[in-house]
Design an enzyme around this catalytic site. Structure first.
Site, PDB file in Angstrom:
ATOM      1  CE  LYS A 172      31.662  24.313  58.354  1.00  6.12           C
ATOM      2  NZ  LYS A 172      31.418  23.466  59.515  1.00  6.12           N
ATOM      3  CD  GLU A 187      25.108  38.345  61.856  1.00  6.31           C
ATOM      4  OE1 GLU A 187      25.141  37.517  60.907  1.00  6.31           O
ATOM      5  OE2 GLU A 187      24.515  38.128  62.926  1.00  6.31           O
ATOM      6  N   GLY A 227      32.504  25.621  63.189  1.00  6.27           N
ATOM      7  CA  GLY A 227      32.923  27.019  63.295  1.00  6.27           C
ATOM      8  C   GLY A 227      33.676  27.319  64.577  1.00  6.27           C
ATOM      9  CD  GLU A 232      27.438  28.258  67.893  1.00  3.44           C
ATOM     10  OE1 GLU A 232      26.767  29.253  67.562  1.00  3.44           O
ATOM     11  OE2 GLU A 232      28.530  27.985  67.354  1.00  3.44           O
ATOM     12  CG  HIS A 276      38.934  45.814  91.972  1.00  7.27           C
ATOM     13  ND1 HIS A 276      39.185  46.396  93.200  1.00  7.27           N
ATOM     14  CD2 HIS A 276      40.035  45.088  91.668  1.00  7.27           C
ATOM     15  CE1 HIS A 276      40.408  46.051  93.609  1.00  7.27           C
ATOM     16  NE2 HIS A 276      40.936  45.255  92.682  1.00  7.27           N
ATOM     17  CE  LYS A 282      22.635  32.045  62.129  1.00  8.88           C
ATOM     18  NZ  LYS A 282      23.487  31.068  61.476  1.00  8.88           N
TER      19      LYS A 282
END
Ligand code: F6P
Length: 543
Positions: A212, A218, A272, A358, A389, A509
């Site tokens: 966006k 990243e 986002g 979020e 399991h 960040k």
């Protein structure tokens, strides 16, 4: 910021106090008692819309609780707030933005003007461009720089620019073009990109850079590395045939070297985590085709229309959101396990983690005042039967109560013997055992030795929502996601928080950038004693 009653303290509502009293009064009543007392309960508490059946009969609530929850929604003005969202008012107050993911899936030709712009035309223009591009890739009309047909699509993005497309890719595999492979690179861990690049051929690979903001560390790091990899194989001129962008930031896209003719835009009013039905879904559209994507949007829209118009007592997202508030705030249940009995929904819990946590992992209200009640639950999960399991032991007999969303798909895309019936038998068995449990008398009646009875006793009383869909096709996936989106909205509206910002992710960040400066230079760390020691250890070990 707009003044809105939705930001007020909900604990001042009469219904809030009623619910607190009911939580105390009904604490001794179990789900088993509620079910056994009223044979009509399963019918009365099962709702249907847009092909989704929501069974709330295994929740820990009675008629009085339901009435009080609906009164709370009314006192809080939840439906007025819904209308404000749908009309494009700036309900994301801390970012001063409209919240209009619902506009992404409205049928063409219904004008919607927001902040002076005709949103409907813009949305459908982008959809048309995405459609032409996706079909060109699918038909082999869009070729790589050396003339090769595209065989692999690599989506580089993170968070909302990854989880939705990655989840949908698995969910809709049965409806996807099997001649194309899809890959999703998100982590800045170089392994993610490196292992993906080992699996694809530069001459036939299309990269979608999905961001966006087009500034996310990243994504931009991976995008640049992918670009270098492509250029070293095919040369600089190849970039335009192998890279497209999905973003709101045309300037940054150009700077990266992608022609904005190959950029698919969206808008700041799409959060986002609410963006998989925008151009962020380009990989999904390439997989399932423009028609398949349109069916998914129709599913989203069917649930939107239901949320917008159904009466409160029939309104699935409203009811689901209110039950989530009841469990979290009034019953004190901290986590919700998402248990899809469908391998195609393997990444659905991960997708919901971002959508729910979020959005509602907040502890101040829209006006900045601190809440003194519990908000957003922790969401997690794994598909059944695998989870049975591993962690179901704790669900059944642990000291924490976990609310469970069990998702059942009636028709399999892959009939194989009785396996689908086995799968569903397990889902229904778990829903029954989690909610009803097994008493000491029942265990003893089986001939269990007295010493083992406490070990085999199943407390039950775990709230379960059973969500059933006929078939996991694009329409159903859209409707299912919209159900959760609006449930999240309802919860946020009750709690008075802004479900559409995410300030909590920013500081980490920033601090990481400071630490990176130290890791990539000879500078001495001076952050805090614990971090400085960890930096020193890392620097020693990495050599
Ligand atoms: O870090 C959180 C976040 O902002 C998410 O909300 C968002 O989905 C993700 O990062 C990716 O952002 P972008 O699409 O701008 O790269």
């Amino acid at each position: 910021m707009t003044g809105s009653s939705i930001a007020d303290d909900p604990t001042t509502c009469a219904a809030w106090n009623t619910l607190a009293a009911l939580a105390a009064e009904t604490a001794g009543t179990t789900i088993r008692q509620l079910l056994d007392a009223d044979p009509a309960r399963p019918n009365a508490l099962t709702y249907e819309a847009a092909g989704i059946h929501l069974d709330l009969s295994r929740q820990r609530l009675d008629g009085a609780v339901l009435d009080a929850l609906l009164s709370l929604a009314e006192e809080r003005g939840v439906l007025r707030h819904r209308d404000a969202m749908l009309a494009g008012e700036h309900i994301n107050v801390t970012e001063d933005r409209a919240v209009l993911h619902t506009a992404l899936r409205r049928p063409a030709g219904e004008p919607l003007v927001v902040d002076g712009v005709d949103v409907d035309t813009e949305v459908h223009d982008v959809l048309a461009r995405m459609g032409s591009f996706a079909e060109a890739v699918r038909k082999g009309d869009w070729r790589g720089a050396t003339g090769g047909r595209i065989t692999a699509v690599v989506n580089i993005g993170i968070g909302g620019s990854d989880l939705g497309p990655a989840m949908a890719h698995i969910a809709l595999e049965a409806f996807s073009d099997r001649a194309l492979s899809f890959h999703f690179v998100s982590n800045v861990d170089p392994t993610d990109l490196a292992e993906t690049l080992r699996r694809v051929d530069p001459a036939t690979t299309l990269f979608i850079i999905a961001s966006k903001t087009f500034t996310t560390l990243e994504t931009m790091t991976n995008a640049n590395a992918a670009r270098s990899w492509l250029v070293s194989a095919l040369g600089e001129d190849a970039v335009e045939r192998h890279f497209v962008a999905v973003s709101t930031n045309a300037e940054k896209v150009s700077e990266f070297g992608i022609d904005t003719a190959n950029m698919f835009g969206f808008w700041d009013w799409v959060g986002g985590r609410y963006s998989m039905d925008s151009a962020i879904g380009l990989s999904t559209m390439i997989a399932v085709g423009a028609d398949g994507f349109a069916r998914m949007l129709a599913g989203f829209h069917a649930m939107d229309a239901h949320f917008a118009t159904a009466g409160p007592r029939e309104n699935l997202p409203l009811l689901m959101g209110l039950v989530a508030v009841w469990n979290r705030t009034f019953l004190g249940i901290e986590t919700t396990a998402v248990l899809p009995y469908s391998q195609y929904l393997a990444r659905f819990p991960a997708y919901l983690q971002q959508l729910t946590m979020e959005s509602n992992g907040k502890s101040v209200r829209m006006d900045g005042t601190r809440v003194d009640y519990e908000t957003g639950a922790i969401f997690w999960g794994e598909p059944g039967t695998n989870g049975q399991h591993s962690f179901y032991q704790l669900l059944h007999q642990g000291t924490s109560t976990v609310a469970c969303d069990v998702v059942v798909v009636a028709r399999t895309e892959n009939p194989l013997g009785h396996q689908q019936d086995m799968l569903v038998a397990n889902a229904l068995a778990q829903a029954a055992v989690l909610s009803r449990g097994r008493t000491a008398e029942e265990v003893a009646a089986d001939g269990t030795p007295a010493a083992l009875v406490p070990h085999k006793l199943m407390p039950g009383n775990r709230p379960v929502s059973l969500i059933t869909i006929e078939r996991l096709d694009p329409f159903a996936l859209g409707a299912l996601i919209a159900l959760y989106e609006h449930s999240v909205f309802v919860q946020g509206a009750i709690w008075g928080i802004d479900s559409f910002d995410q300030w909590g992710v920013e500081l980490g960040k920033k601090v990481a950038m400071g630490i990176l400066g130290v890791l990539t230079s000879d500078a001495e760390p001076d952050i805090d004693p614990a971090t400085d020691a960890s930096v020193a250890l890392y620097k020693r070990l990495r050599r």
